[in-house]
Design a protein around this motif. Structure first.
Motif, PDB file in Angstrom:
ATOM      1  N   SER A  58       0.806  -1.208   0.000  1.00  0.00           N
ATOM      2  CA  SER A  58       0.000   0.000   0.000  1.00  0.00           C
ATOM      3  C   SER A  58       0.842   1.262   0.000  1.00  0.00           C
ATOM      4  O   SER A  58       0.358   2.332  -0.310  1.00  0.00           O
ATOM      5  N   SER A  59       2.119   1.164   0.343  1.00  0.00           N
ATOM      6  CA  SER A  59       2.966   2.348   0.390  1.00  0.00           C
ATOM      7  C   SER A  59       3.534   2.708  -0.975  1.00  0.00           C
ATOM      8  O   SER A  59       4.195   3.725  -1.121  1.00  0.00           O
ATOM      9  N   LEU A  60       3.297   1.904  -1.978  1.00  0.00           N
ATOM     10  CA  LEU A  60       3.833   2.185  -3.296  1.00  0.00           C
ATOM     11  C   LEU A  60       3.196   3.440  -3.874  1.00  0.00           C
ATOM     12  O   LEU A  60       2.011   3.665  -3.747  1.00  0.00           O
ATOM     13  N   ALA A  61       4.000   4.252  -4.535  1.00  0.00           N
ATOM     14  CA  ALA A  61       3.502   5.511  -5.085  1.00  0.00           C
ATOM     15  C   ALA A  61       3.009   5.359  -6.517  1.00  0.00           C
ATOM     16  O   ALA A  61       2.190   6.138  -6.978  1.00  0.00           O
ATOM     17  N   THR A  62       3.487   4.383  -7.238  1.00  0.00           N
ATOM     18  CA  THR A  62       3.131   4.208  -8.641  1.00  0.00           C
ATOM     19  C   THR A  62       1.800   3.481  -8.756  1.00  0.00           C
ATOM     20  O   THR A  62       1.606   2.442  -8.135  1.00  0.00           O
ATOM     21  N   PRO A  63       0.891   4.002  -9.579  1.00  0.00           N
ATOM     22  CA  PRO A  63      -0.381   3.295  -9.766  1.00  0.00           C
ATOM     23  C   PRO A  63      -0.159   1.905 -10.371  1.00  0.00           C
ATOM     24  O   PRO A  63       0.770   1.692 -11.149  1.00  0.00           O
ATOM     25  N   SER A  64      -1.015   1.006 -10.025  1.00  0.00           N
ATOM     26  CA  SER A  64      -0.979  -0.349 -10.546  1.00  0.00           C
ATOM     27  C   SER A  64      -1.147  -0.346 -12.071  1.00  0.00           C
ATOM     28  O   SER A  64      -2.021   0.343 -12.607  1.00  0.00           O
ATOM     29  N   ALA A  65      -0.349  -1.138 -12.745  1.00  0.00           N
ATOM     30  CA  ALA A  65      -0.476  -1.275 -14.203  1.00  0.00           C
ATOM     31  C   ALA A  65      -1.853  -1.827 -14.568  1.00  0.00           C
ATOM     32  O   ALA A  65      -2.412  -1.489 -15.617  1.00  0.00           O
ATOM     33  N   TRP A  66      -2.425  -2.677 -13.719  1.00  0.00           N
ATOM     34  CA  TRP A  66      -3.753  -3.246 -13.959  1.00  0.00           C
ATOM     35  C   TRP A  66      -4.810  -2.139 -13.954  1.00  0.00           C
ATOM     36  O   TRP A  66      -5.666  -2.074 -14.834  1.00  0.00           O
ATOM     37  N   VAL A  89     -15.752   7.650  -9.665  1.00  0.00           N
ATOM     38  CA  VAL A  89     -14.993   6.441  -9.340  1.00  0.00           C
ATOM     39  C   VAL A  89     -14.770   6.385  -7.835  1.00  0.00           C
ATOM     40  O   VAL A  89     -14.402   7.383  -7.215  1.00  0.00           O
ATOM     41  N   LEU A  90     -14.971   5.216  -7.269  1.00  0.00           N
ATOM     42  CA  LEU A  90     -14.680   4.980  -5.863  1.00  0.00           C
ATOM     43  C   LEU A  90     -13.345   4.254  -5.759  1.00  0.00           C
ATOM     44  O   LEU A  90     -13.179   3.171  -6.319  1.00  0.00           O
ATOM     45  N   ASP A  91     -12.386   4.864  -5.065  1.00  0.00           N
ATOM     46  CA  ASP A  91     -11.124   4.209  -4.728  1.00  0.00           C
ATOM     47  C   ASP A  91     -11.322   3.674  -3.318  1.00  0.00           C
ATOM     48  O   ASP A  91     -11.224   4.403  -2.332  1.00  0.00           O
ATOM     49  N   TYR A  92     -11.643   2.381  -3.245  1.00  0.00           N
ATOM     50  CA  TYR A  92     -12.069   1.725  -2.015  1.00  0.00           C
ATOM     51  C   TYR A  92     -10.860   1.219  -1.244  1.00  0.00           C
ATOM     52  O   TYR A  92     -10.024   0.503  -1.803  1.00  0.00           O
ATOM     53  N   ALA A  93     -10.753   1.590   0.037  1.00  0.00           N
ATOM     54  CA  ALA A  93      -9.575   1.282   0.855  1.00  0.00           C
ATOM     55  C   ALA A  93      -8.351   1.865   0.161  1.00  0.00           C
ATOM     56  O   ALA A  93      -7.399   1.177  -0.164  1.00  0.00           O
ATOM     57  N   CYS A  94      -8.400   3.166  -0.042  1.00  0.00           N
ATOM     58  CA  CYS A  94      -7.454   3.862  -0.920  1.00  0.00           C
ATOM     59  C   CYS A  94      -6.029   3.940  -0.402  1.00  0.00           C
ATOM     60  O   CYS A  94      -5.123   4.262  -1.171  1.00  0.00           O
ATOM     61  N   GLY A  95      -5.809   3.678   0.875  1.00  0.00           N
ATOM     62  CA  GLY A  95      -4.448   3.780   1.396  1.00  0.00           C
ATOM     63  C   GLY A  95      -3.903   5.182   1.181  1.00  0.00           C
ATOM     64  O   GLY A  95      -4.564   6.171   1.484  1.00  0.00           O
ATOM     65  N   ASN A  96      -2.703   5.279   0.610  1.00  0.00           N
ATOM     66  CA  ASN A  96      -2.086   6.593   0.417  1.00  0.00           C
ATOM     67  C   ASN A  96      -2.655   7.358  -0.770  1.00  0.00           C
ATOM     68  O   ASN A  96      -2.238   8.475  -1.038  1.00  0.00           O
ATOM     69  N   GLU A 122     -13.918   9.481  -5.330  1.00  0.00           N
ATOM     70  CA  GLU A 122     -14.118   9.450  -3.892  1.00  0.00           C
ATOM     71  C   GLU A 122     -13.128   8.430  -3.347  1.00  0.00           C
ATOM     72  O   GLU A 122     -13.134   7.262  -3.746  1.00  0.00           O
ATOM     73  N   ALA A 123     -12.260   8.887  -2.452  1.00  0.00           N
ATOM     74  CA  ALA A 123     -11.244   8.038  -1.836  1.00  0.00           C
ATOM     75  C   ALA A 123     -11.692   7.740  -0.413  1.00  0.00           C
ATOM     76  O   ALA A 123     -11.888   8.660   0.381  1.00  0.00           O
ATOM     77  N   VAL A 124     -11.857   6.464  -0.102  1.00  0.00           N
ATOM     78  CA  VAL A 124     -12.320   6.079   1.228  1.00  0.00           C
ATOM     79  C   VAL A 124     -11.305   5.159   1.889  1.00  0.00           C
ATOM     80  O   VAL A 124     -10.724   4.278   1.239  1.00  0.00           O
ATOM     81  N   ASP A 125     -11.080   5.390   3.166  1.00  0.00           N
ATOM     82  CA  ASP A 125     -10.174   4.559   3.954  1.00  0.00           C
ATOM     83  C   ASP A 125     -10.463   4.859   5.420  1.00  0.00           C
ATOM     84  O   ASP A 125     -11.110   5.861   5.738  1.00  0.00           O
ATOM     85  N   ARG A 126      -9.956   4.017   6.304  1.00  0.00           N
ATOM     86  CA  ARG A 126     -10.130   4.292   7.733  1.00  0.00           C
ATOM     87  C   ARG A 126      -8.971   5.106   8.288  1.00  0.00           C
ATOM     88  O   ARG A 126      -9.059   5.658   9.368  1.00  0.00           O
ATOM     89  N   ASP A 127      -7.877   5.195   7.530  1.00  0.00           N
ATOM     90  CA  ASP A 127      -6.657   5.856   7.990  1.00  0.00           C
ATOM     91  C   ASP A 127      -6.715   7.365   7.730  1.00  0.00           C
ATOM     92  O   ASP A 127      -6.570   7.816   6.592  1.00  0.00           O
ATOM     93  N   VAL A 128      -6.929   8.131   8.780  1.00  0.00           N
ATOM     94  CA  VAL A 128      -7.082   9.575   8.663  1.00  0.00           C
ATOM     95  C   VAL A 128      -5.842  10.257   8.078  1.00  0.00           C
ATOM     96  O   VAL A 128      -5.974  11.085   7.173  1.00  0.00           O
ATOM     97  N   PRO A 129      -4.615   9.954   8.526  1.00  0.00           N
ATOM     98  CA  PRO A 129      -3.454  10.637   7.941  1.00  0.00           C
ATOM     99  C   PRO A 129      -3.323  10.423   6.420  1.00  0.00           C
ATOM    100  O   PRO A 129      -2.965  11.350   5.696  1.00  0.00           O
TER     101      PRO A 129
END
Length: 184
Positions: free
Chosen positions: A6-14, A28-35, A50-57
């Motif tokens: 999840s710490s990777l900065a490059t978007p997934s090729a998929w 588009v919903l980015d579900y459990a978006c991480g960083n 819309e980026a959703v995650d539980r991690d506030v930072p």
């Protein structure tokens, strides 16, 4: 669930390969978006994200970015935050919580695109996650979309990049009859 990927900065090729199947400028919903690597990239492509995650930072790092709206939510034990909502695309990477999978599919309107990529059984010998609750079973994503979706692409197996892992990936379009392939 958080992991080293999840710490990777490059978007997934998929994700990059199949995002063009989502309606131009769509929601588009980015579900459990991480960083937010995918939220950032999708917004740059002109999508409303819309980026959703539980991690506030992690969410705070996305605040104020053009084309991105954030939502803090516990996606496993909290109330479902998307009752009655529809998206043109749902992107999920490096995250799996089986009880919410049917709800994710309900978020897509006709022609909506699911782009999903995460770890599967076998990954436990290479790294995290190791807990079977967080690992897809063989062909599990295919079974998830077997009714009402057309499969655009599906892969499963061991990969070396961005680090050794055993993954499963799917791109599926709701409605199924008019499945479009992305341009080469």
């Amino acid at each position: 669930m958080t992991n080293g990927h999840s710490s990777l900065a490059t978007p997934s090729a998929w994700v990059k390969r199949f995002a063009s199947l989502i309606s131009a400028g769509g929601d588009v919903l980015d579900y459990a978006c991480g960083n937010g690597r995918h939220a950032r990239w999708l917004a740059e492509q002109g999508f409303r994200v819309e980026a959703v995650d539980r991690d506030v930072p992690s969410l705070e790092s996305l605040e104020g970015l053009r084309g991105i709206r954030t939502r803090q939510a516990d996606l496993e034990s909290g109330p479902w935050p998307y009752e009655g909502r529809r998206f043109d695309g749902v992107v999920v990477t490096n995250y799996h919580y089986r009880p919410r999978l049917p709800m994710l599919l309900e978020l897509l309107g006709h022609g909506g695109v699911l782009i999903y990529e995460t770890f599967m059984v076998g990954n436990e010998r290479l790294g995290r996650p190791r807990n079977p609750a967080f690992l897809l079973r063989e062909h599990e994503l295919l079974g998830l979309v077997d009714c009402g979706f057309g499969v655009v692409a599906f892969e499963q197996g061991e990969v070396e990049y961005p680090k050794p892992a055993v993954v499963q990936r799917i791109c599926a379009q709701k409605g199924g009859a008019d499945v479009r392939l992305p341009p080469p």
